[in-house]
Scaffold this active site. Structure first.
Site, short mmCIF file in Angstrom:
data_model
loop_
_atom_site.label_atom_id
_atom_site.label_comp_id
_atom_site.label_asym_id
_atom_site.label_seq_id
_atom_site.Cartn_x
_atom_site.Cartn_y
_atom_site.Cartn_z
N HIS A 1 -2.19 8.12 6.49
CA HIS A 1 -2.47 6.82 5.87
C HIS A 1 -3.79 6.28 6.41
O HIS A 1 -4.64 5.84 5.64
CB HIS A 1 -1.34 5.84 6.17
CG HIS A 1 -1.53 4.51 5.54
ND1 HIS A 1 -1.51 4.32 4.18
CD2 HIS A 1 -1.75 3.28 6.09
CE1 HIS A 1 -1.70 3.04 3.91
NE2 HIS A 1 -1.86 2.38 5.04
N GLU B 1 0.01 4.97 13.81
CA GLU B 1 0.38 6.15 13.01
C GLU B 1 0.23 7.43 13.81
O GLU B 1 1.10 8.31 13.75
CB GLU B 1 -0.47 6.24 11.74
CG GLU B 1 -0.06 7.43 10.87
CD GLU B 1 -0.89 7.59 9.60
OE1 GLU B 1 -0.52 8.43 8.76
OE2 GLU B 1 -1.92 6.89 9.46
N CYS C 1 0.80 -1.22 0.00
CA CYS C 1 0.00 0.00 0.00
C CYS C 1 0.84 1.28 0.00
O CYS C 1 0.29 2.38 -0.07
CB CYS C 1 -0.94 -0.01 1.20
SG CYS C 1 -2.04 -1.45 1.19
N LYS D 1 -9.22 8.41 3.22
CA LYS D 1 -9.73 7.05 2.95
C LYS D 1 -11.13 6.87 3.52
O LYS D 1 -11.83 5.94 3.14
CB LYS D 1 -8.78 6.00 3.52
CG LYS D 1 -7.46 5.87 2.77
CD LYS D 1 -6.61 4.74 3.35
CE LYS D 1 -5.27 4.63 2.65
NZ LYS D 1 -4.37 5.75 2.97
N HIS E 1 -9.78 2.36 0.69
CA HIS E 1 -8.33 2.16 0.61
C HIS E 1 -7.98 1.63 -0.78
O HIS E 1 -8.29 0.49 -1.11
CB HIS E 1 -7.89 1.17 1.69
CG HIS E 1 -6.42 1.04 1.84
ND1 HIS E 1 -5.52 1.74 1.07
CD2 HIS E 1 -5.66 0.24 2.66
CE1 HIS E 1 -4.29 1.41 1.42
NE2 HIS E 1 -4.35 0.50 2.37
N PHE F 1 1.96 -3.55 3.84
CA PHE F 1 2.33 -4.86 4.37
C PHE F 1 3.81 -5.12 4.06
O PHE F 1 4.29 -4.82 2.97
CB PHE F 1 1.49 -5.96 3.72
CG PHE F 1 0.08 -6.07 4.25
CD1 PHE F 1 -0.41 -5.20 5.19
CD2 PHE F 1 -0.76 -7.07 3.77
CE1 PHE F 1 -1.71 -5.31 5.66
CE2 PHE F 1 -2.06 -7.19 4.24
CZ PHE F 1 -2.54 -6.31 5.18
#
Length: 413
Positions: free
Chosen positions: A303, A314, A163, A335, A340, A401
């Site tokens: 994010h 985060e 991502c 998002k 996403h 990831f």
């Protein structure tokens, strides 16, 4: 080192099929989440996603392009076409070797892979694969087909960091121009992950929201009741150009890229580091490169996917990075509207960061009602409605990831 500016933008998103539509929907707080139409989701734990709407590739691409491309490549070609048109570049004035492409995608041709394997296994006595199976599936094929469509013969490859992929692509394109290895770079990312395997796979990881009775309020970053992210699809494209080249031709300049950095958590295959150590370092390095301090960042596009663990880590990282220097900072998580977009997330969020500088408006975080008490409550999160605010510098975070952390910083020129 050469300076690098953005002179063209293109977008295909769940809340708008052009940059202007996308921006207008974002500042109005619209959501793209609806019940899945690409397949029957009845048997799945999650039955909704943020799909691209009213997009027919036959209206924009020729028959051969469609025949040879997966949806993620079609999305890329569409968004890049808009970005080139927006840039006003005269392609004939440049050598084809002066223009490169660095694209981002996490999954590539997932729909093609699924379709071909299904067709093979149900093919009876003479199963076979389509001869375009492998080319359509390859993650690098979007960058390759962008080059073929526009005759671009410079640097060309695809960045894959889950991502964080399109932030990785933007960062690499930025660096190639700075090093004087290209005058213009096409960059961004695309993803078409609303497939049975993707929805089923992410669902089995318990990464997706299961708010099937209320999909429009399912993506709720920072909220205490968040239960996972909403899958999205689409593409974002940016034309990066060497500053003097853009200035000489009288180009419209949206903003300058002044800093970018990547780190890795080296912690877990899918979870972010609980204290955000890697994210902290990425933000610090990007600011160091940009010669900026935390007090000079006006907007952070987080994010923030709406996962229980990720949002907390985060925001802990942001609190430590900025050390309570929030006087000039505002934060939002877009998002909540787009879902996403995986490998395309960084690209579409970079576009929103750039447009926020252009218009001095911060897109909101929608659906966030009660901020999780584990998130530092002093953080200046913009929730509910868009906010008029002077923005000279915007930062955009993406995490993937594998522990990938990517931060890019844009500044008003």
């Amino acid at each position: 080192m050469k300076r690098v500016v953005i002179t063209g933008l293109g977008a295909l998103t769940p809340i708008g099929n052009t940059v202007n539509e996308f921006w207008d929907s974002a500042i109005k707080g619209k959501t793209g989440a609806t019940r899945i139409t690409k397949f029957d989701p009845t048997q799945f734990k999650t039955t909704f996603a943020s799909e691209v709407k009213n997009f027919n590739p036959e209206n924009y691409l020729d028959r051969n392009e469609i025949k040879r491309s997966d949806p993620f490549t079609q999305y890329a070609l569409y968004s890049v076409t808009e970005a080139f048109g927006d840039s006003g570049l005269n392609m004939e004035s440049l050598s084809p070797f002066d223009i490169g492409v660095i694209w981002g995608s996490g999954q590539g041709g997932m729909q093609t892979f699924e379709d071909e394997v299904k067709n093979y296994t149900t093919g009876g006595m003479n199963p076979r694969f389509n001869p375009f199976f492998i080319p359509k599936m390859l993650v690098n094929m979007a960058s390759g087909m962008i080059a073929m469509k526009f005759g671009l013969m410079g640097i060309n490859y695809t960045a894959v960091s889950a991502c964080a992929s399109s932030n990785s692509a933007i960062m690499d394109a930025f660096n190639y121009i700075r090093l004087n290895k290209a005058k213009v770079m096409v960059t961004g990312g695309s993803e078409a992950p609303i497939t049975e395997a993707s929805i089923g796979g992410f669902g089995s990881m318990k990464a997706l929201s299961n708010r099937n009775d209320d999909p429009q309020h399912a993506s709720r970053p920072f909220d205490v009741d968040r239960d996972g992210f909403v899958m999205g699809e689409g593409a974002g494209a940016l034309i990066l150009e060497e500053y003097e080249h853009a200035k000489k031709r009288g180009a419209k300049i949206y903003a300058e890229i002044v800093g970018a950095a990547m780190t890795d958590d080296a912690y877990h295959i899918s979870a972010t580091h609980p204290e955000g150590i890697g994210a902290i370092k990425a933000m610090q390095l990007a600011m160091e490169e940009a010669k900026l301090n935390p007090g000079q960042i006006n907007y952070l596009n987080a994010h923030a996917t709406s996962t229980p663990v990720g949002d907390i880590s985060e925001m802990k990282a942001v609190a430590k990075t900025f050390n309570n220097e929030y006087k000039n900072l505002k934060i939002s998580a877009t998002k909540s509207m787009t879902g996403h977009l995986m490998g395309a997330a960084g690209a579409v969020e970079a576009i929103l960061a750039i447009k926020s500088i252009q218009y001095n408006i911060i897109p909101p975080t929608i659906n966030t009602v009660n901020i999780d008490p584990q998130i530092p409550q002093s953080l200046p999160i913009v929730a509910g409605d868009a906010l008029d605010s002077k923005i000279n510098v915007a930062m955009s975070n993406t995490f993937g990831f594998g522990g990938h952390n990517g931060t890019v910083i844009f500044r008003r020129l």
